[in-house]
Design a protein around this motif. Sequence first.
Motif, PDB file in Angstrom:
ATOM      1  N   GLN A 171       0.830  -1.207   0.000  1.00  0.00           N
ATOM      2  CA  GLN A 171       0.000   0.000   0.000  1.00  0.00           C
ATOM      3  C   GLN A 171       0.863   1.256   0.000  1.00  0.00           C
ATOM      4  O   GLN A 171       0.558   2.232  -0.684  1.00  0.00           O
ATOM      5  CB  GLN A 171      -0.927  -0.022   1.218  1.00  0.00           C
ATOM      6  N   LEU A 172       1.967   1.237   0.724  1.00  0.00           N
ATOM      7  CA  LEU A 172       2.864   2.388   0.774  1.00  0.00           C
ATOM      8  C   LEU A 172       3.652   2.545  -0.525  1.00  0.00           C
ATOM      9  O   LEU A 172       3.906   3.656  -0.980  1.00  0.00           O
ATOM     10  CB  LEU A 172       3.830   2.242   1.958  1.00  0.00           C
ATOM     11  N   PHE A 173       4.049   1.422  -1.112  1.00  0.00           N
ATOM     12  CA  PHE A 173       4.858   1.457  -2.336  1.00  0.00           C
ATOM     13  C   PHE A 173       4.027   1.817  -3.566  1.00  0.00           C
ATOM     14  O   PHE A 173       4.559   2.341  -4.552  1.00  0.00           O
ATOM     15  CB  PHE A 173       5.526   0.094  -2.543  1.00  0.00           C
ATOM     16  N   ALA A 174       2.724   1.562  -3.500  1.00  0.00           N
ATOM     17  CA  ALA A 174       1.872   1.723  -4.684  1.00  0.00           C
ATOM     18  C   ALA A 174       1.835   3.153  -5.204  1.00  0.00           C
ATOM     19  O   ALA A 174       1.714   3.373  -6.413  1.00  0.00           O
ATOM     20  CB  ALA A 174       0.450   1.251  -4.371  1.00  0.00           C
ATOM     21  N   GLY A 175       1.944   4.136  -4.307  1.00  0.00           N
ATOM     22  CA  GLY A 175       1.917   5.534  -4.751  1.00  0.00           C
ATOM     23  C   GLY A 175       3.083   5.881  -5.660  1.00  0.00           C
ATOM     24  O   GLY A 175       2.888   6.300  -6.811  1.00  0.00           O
ATOM     25  N   PRO A 176       4.341   5.734  -5.164  1.00  0.00           N
ATOM     26  CA  PRO A 176       5.494   5.997  -6.040  1.00  0.00           C
ATOM     27  C   PRO A 176       5.492   5.119  -7.292  1.00  0.00           C
ATOM     28  O   PRO A 176       5.853   5.587  -8.374  1.00  0.00           O
ATOM     29  CB  PRO A 176       6.692   5.664  -5.135  1.00  0.00           C
ATOM     30  N   PHE A 177       5.072   3.864  -7.141  1.00  0.00           N
ATOM     31  CA  PHE A 177       5.043   2.960  -8.299  1.00  0.00           C
ATOM     32  C   PHE A 177       4.162   3.517  -9.405  1.00  0.00           C
ATOM     33  O   PHE A 177       4.516   3.466 -10.596  1.00  0.00           O
ATOM     34  CB  PHE A 177       4.540   1.584  -7.859  1.00  0.00           C
ATOM     35  N   MET A 178       3.014   4.086  -9.037  1.00  0.00           N
ATOM     36  CA  MET A 178       2.106   4.621 -10.048  1.00  0.00           C
ATOM     37  C   MET A 178       2.705   5.829 -10.756  1.00  0.00           C
ATOM     38  O   MET A 178       2.381   6.100 -11.918  1.00  0.00           O
ATOM     39  CB  MET A 178       0.766   4.989  -9.410  1.00  0.00           C
ATOM     40  N   ASN A 179       3.591   6.578 -10.075  1.00  0.00           N
ATOM     41  CA  ASN A 179       4.272   7.679 -10.750  1.00  0.00           C
ATOM     42  C   ASN A 179       5.199   7.170 -11.840  1.00  0.00           C
ATOM     43  O   ASN A 179       5.323   7.775 -12.912  1.00  0.00           O
ATOM     44  CB  ASN A 179       5.051   8.530  -9.750  1.00  0.00           C
ATOM     45  N   PHE A 180       5.874   6.043 -11.599  1.00  0.00           N
ATOM     46  CA  PHE A 180       6.716   5.442 -12.634  1.00  0.00           C
ATOM     47  C   PHE A 180       5.847   4.915 -13.778  1.00  0.00           C
ATOM     48  O   PHE A 180       6.217   5.035 -14.945  1.00  0.00           O
ATOM     49  CB  PHE A 180       7.566   4.322 -12.045  1.00  0.00           C
ATOM     50  N   PRO A 294       9.872  -0.737 -25.275  1.00  0.00           N
ATOM     51  CA  PRO A 294      11.157  -0.679 -24.554  1.00  0.00           C
ATOM     52  C   PRO A 294      11.703   0.743 -24.429  1.00  0.00           C
ATOM     53  O   PRO A 294      12.358   1.077 -23.446  1.00  0.00           O
ATOM     54  CB  PRO A 294      12.085  -1.567 -25.394  1.00  0.00           C
ATOM     55  N   TYR A 295      11.406   1.593 -25.422  1.00  0.00           N
ATOM     56  CA  TYR A 295      11.873   2.980 -25.362  1.00  0.00           C
ATOM     57  C   TYR A 295      11.279   3.703 -24.149  1.00  0.00           C
ATOM     58  O   TYR A 295      11.985   4.432 -23.448  1.00  0.00           O
ATOM     59  CB  TYR A 295      11.485   3.715 -26.645  1.00  0.00           C
ATOM     60  N   SER A 296       9.981   3.505 -23.888  1.00  0.00           N
ATOM     61  CA  SER A 296       9.347   4.175 -22.744  1.00  0.00           C
ATOM     62  C   SER A 296       9.945   3.700 -21.430  1.00  0.00           C
ATOM     63  O   SER A 296      10.119   4.488 -20.491  1.00  0.00           O
ATOM     64  CB  SER A 296       7.835   3.928 -22.763  1.00  0.00           C
ATOM     65  N   LEU A 297      10.287   2.421 -21.354  1.00  0.00           N
ATOM     66  CA  LEU A 297      10.942   1.890 -20.152  1.00  0.00           C
ATOM     67  C   LEU A 297      12.353   2.456 -20.008  1.00  0.00           C
ATOM     68  O   LEU A 297      12.786   2.831 -18.908  1.00  0.00           O
ATOM     69  CB  LEU A 297      10.989   0.364 -20.213  1.00  0.00           C
ATOM     70  N   GLU A 298      13.066   2.531 -21.121  1.00  0.00           N
ATOM     71  CA  GLU A 298      14.438   3.054 -21.100  1.00  0.00           C
ATOM     72  C   GLU A 298      14.471   4.524 -20.693  1.00  0.00           C
ATOM     73  O   GLU A 298      15.345   4.950 -19.930  1.00  0.00           O
ATOM     74  CB  GLU A 298      15.091   2.866 -22.476  1.00  0.00           C
ATOM     75  N   THR A 300      12.242   6.147 -18.870  1.00  0.00           N
ATOM     76  CA  THR A 300      11.933   6.233 -17.439  1.00  0.00           C
ATOM     77  C   THR A 300      13.150   5.867 -16.604  1.00  0.00           C
ATOM     78  O   THR A 300      13.462   6.529 -15.605  1.00  0.00           O
ATOM     79  CB  THR A 300      10.748   5.320 -17.087  1.00  0.00           C
ATOM     80  N   TYR A 301      13.865   4.829 -17.029  1.00  0.00           N
ATOM     81  CA  TYR A 301      15.090   4.430 -16.321  1.00  0.00           C
ATOM     82  C   TYR A 301      16.157   5.515 -16.429  1.00  0.00           C
ATOM     83  O   TYR A 301      16.845   5.825 -15.444  1.00  0.00           O
ATOM     84  CB  TYR A 301      15.608   3.111 -16.906  1.00  0.00           C
ATOM     85  N   ARG A 302      16.290   6.107 -17.610  1.00  0.00           N
ATOM     86  CA  ARG A 302      17.307   7.149 -17.814  1.00  0.00           C
ATOM     87  C   ARG A 302      17.046   8.346 -16.910  1.00  0.00           C
ATOM     88  O   ARG A 302      17.967   8.868 -16.272  1.00  0.00           O
ATOM     89  CB  ARG A 302      17.313   7.588 -19.284  1.00  0.00           C
ATOM     90  N   TRP A 303      15.797   8.780 -16.844  1.00  0.00           N
ATOM     91  CA  TRP A 303      15.465   9.908 -15.975  1.00  0.00           C
ATOM     92  C   TRP A 303      15.666   9.544 -14.505  1.00  0.00           C
ATOM     93  O   TRP A 303      16.090  10.378 -13.699  1.00  0.00           O
ATOM     94  CB  TRP A 303      14.022  10.361 -16.218  1.00  0.00           C
ATOM     95  N   SER A 304      15.360   8.309 -14.156  1.00  0.00           N
ATOM     96  CA  SER A 304      15.540   7.864 -12.772  1.00  0.00           C
ATOM     97  C   SER A 304      17.004   7.924 -12.365  1.00  0.00           C
ATOM     98  O   SER A 304      17.339   8.435 -11.287  1.00  0.00           O
ATOM     99  CB  SER A 304      15.005   6.433 -12.598  1.00  0.00           C
ATOM    100  N   THR A 305      17.882   7.409 -13.210  1.00  0.00           N
ATOM    101  CA  THR A 305      19.315   7.426 -12.884  1.00  0.00           C
ATOM    102  C   THR A 305      19.847   8.855 -12.834  1.00  0.00           C
ATOM    103  O   THR A 305      20.696   9.183 -11.990  1.00  0.00           O
ATOM    104  CB  THR A 305      20.111   6.601 -13.901  1.00  0.00           C
TER     105      THR A 305
END
Length: 418
Positions: A171-180, A294-298, A300-305
């Motif tokens: 329940q706590l993790f679901a909020g940030p997860f939905m932002n990703f 895969p581009y959308s995942l990449e 998101t990962y790029r911005w995260s790093t």
Amino acid sequence: MTTVIAFILMFGLLVFVHEFGHFYVAKKTGMLVREFAIGFGPKVFSTVKNETLYTIRLLPMGGYVRVAGEDPEIIDIKPGQHIGLTFNNDGEVKEIIVNNKEKHPDAFVIEVEHIDLDHALTIQGYEINEDEKYSFRVNRKASFIMDEKATQIAPYDRQFSSKTVGQRGLQLFAGPFMNFVLSIVIFLVLANIQGVPVKEMQVGAVADNSPAQEAGFQADDKVIEIEGQSISKWEDFQEIVQESPNETLEMIVLRGEQQVPLEVTPALIESPEGDFGQVGVIQATEKSFVRSIPYSLEETYRWSTMILTNLGKLITGQFSIDVLSGPVGIYDATDQIVKTGFMNFLMWTAALSVNLGIINLLPLPALDGGRLLFVGLEAVRGKPIDPQKEGVVHFIGFALLMLLMIIVTWNDIQRLFL
């Protein structure tokens, strides 16, 4: 006005998606969600549906989902207290009236001897000035009425603390997860509208008055060699250019079937993160739904790093607190980005969504990450931390976060208006 509307829509979307993650998992695991709020402070709009109060509040500084049991329950009735009771057709208590009992003439008033609204759901007591003892069964959705404001009771099995470590953690993790998830969806939309960058080093467009235009670059040129080094990927080209500001580079481009030698001198771009070179070309794109996933995942990962790297520099002192932006700074940046077009605004929204997800996962008190830390400690210890001690930690953390927000907002105001 365009910026105001864009900011409100963007802010509302980011907060709604985040809080919906918390809300959805809470509902699915049987928790009682008391309130779903966008913003803080005084209520601008409110409505009640299916046990939950939905509110829009004045200050655009976040939002929250208030789940029964996350904070100490406000229902606290002591033995000897006089309360009024009303009943449903099955004889169960449907309303518990604490004060203003005169406004409820049909209520049955008793002096409480024992009350359990968590487990047994019973109330025992005596009619005023009478010796006969009564015992009542309380309906699971009964209301507790204080100052004419009704609050639904929360049996223990509907409280946050009654759920398993896994359910609470989810329940706590679901909020940030939905932002990703939101970021991935936005990048997926952008990829299918604008196209996905091609794999090879191919020029899509050349900026006016740029070093690349002066050197003779054209759209669809493919850079195959720089200073004798073979080039096959955009990243290889980008790395060499960024590391060579004000240095003339000899390149060979493939134009159709012809190899064309060009010389270009990357312009020096100054940045707080370090100076770099830029020639003014945009990577070519192609429409491909399969590659857009895969581009959308990449992305998101790029911005995260990128965000995590900058956070690391902030912690180690390579960045000062002055680089942080609050609502005022984000509004100003949104104003600048909106002027460049809707696609850039979508990109900005996706980046902020990633940022919101990461910030909330930091192990800091009052944030989702801080609360996840306590759940993790409970899993390791085999027993929960004292709720009062945890509450104090989160309260202090929230106060410090509000202080930081004030400082950041003041810095934004000084930077922009003073």
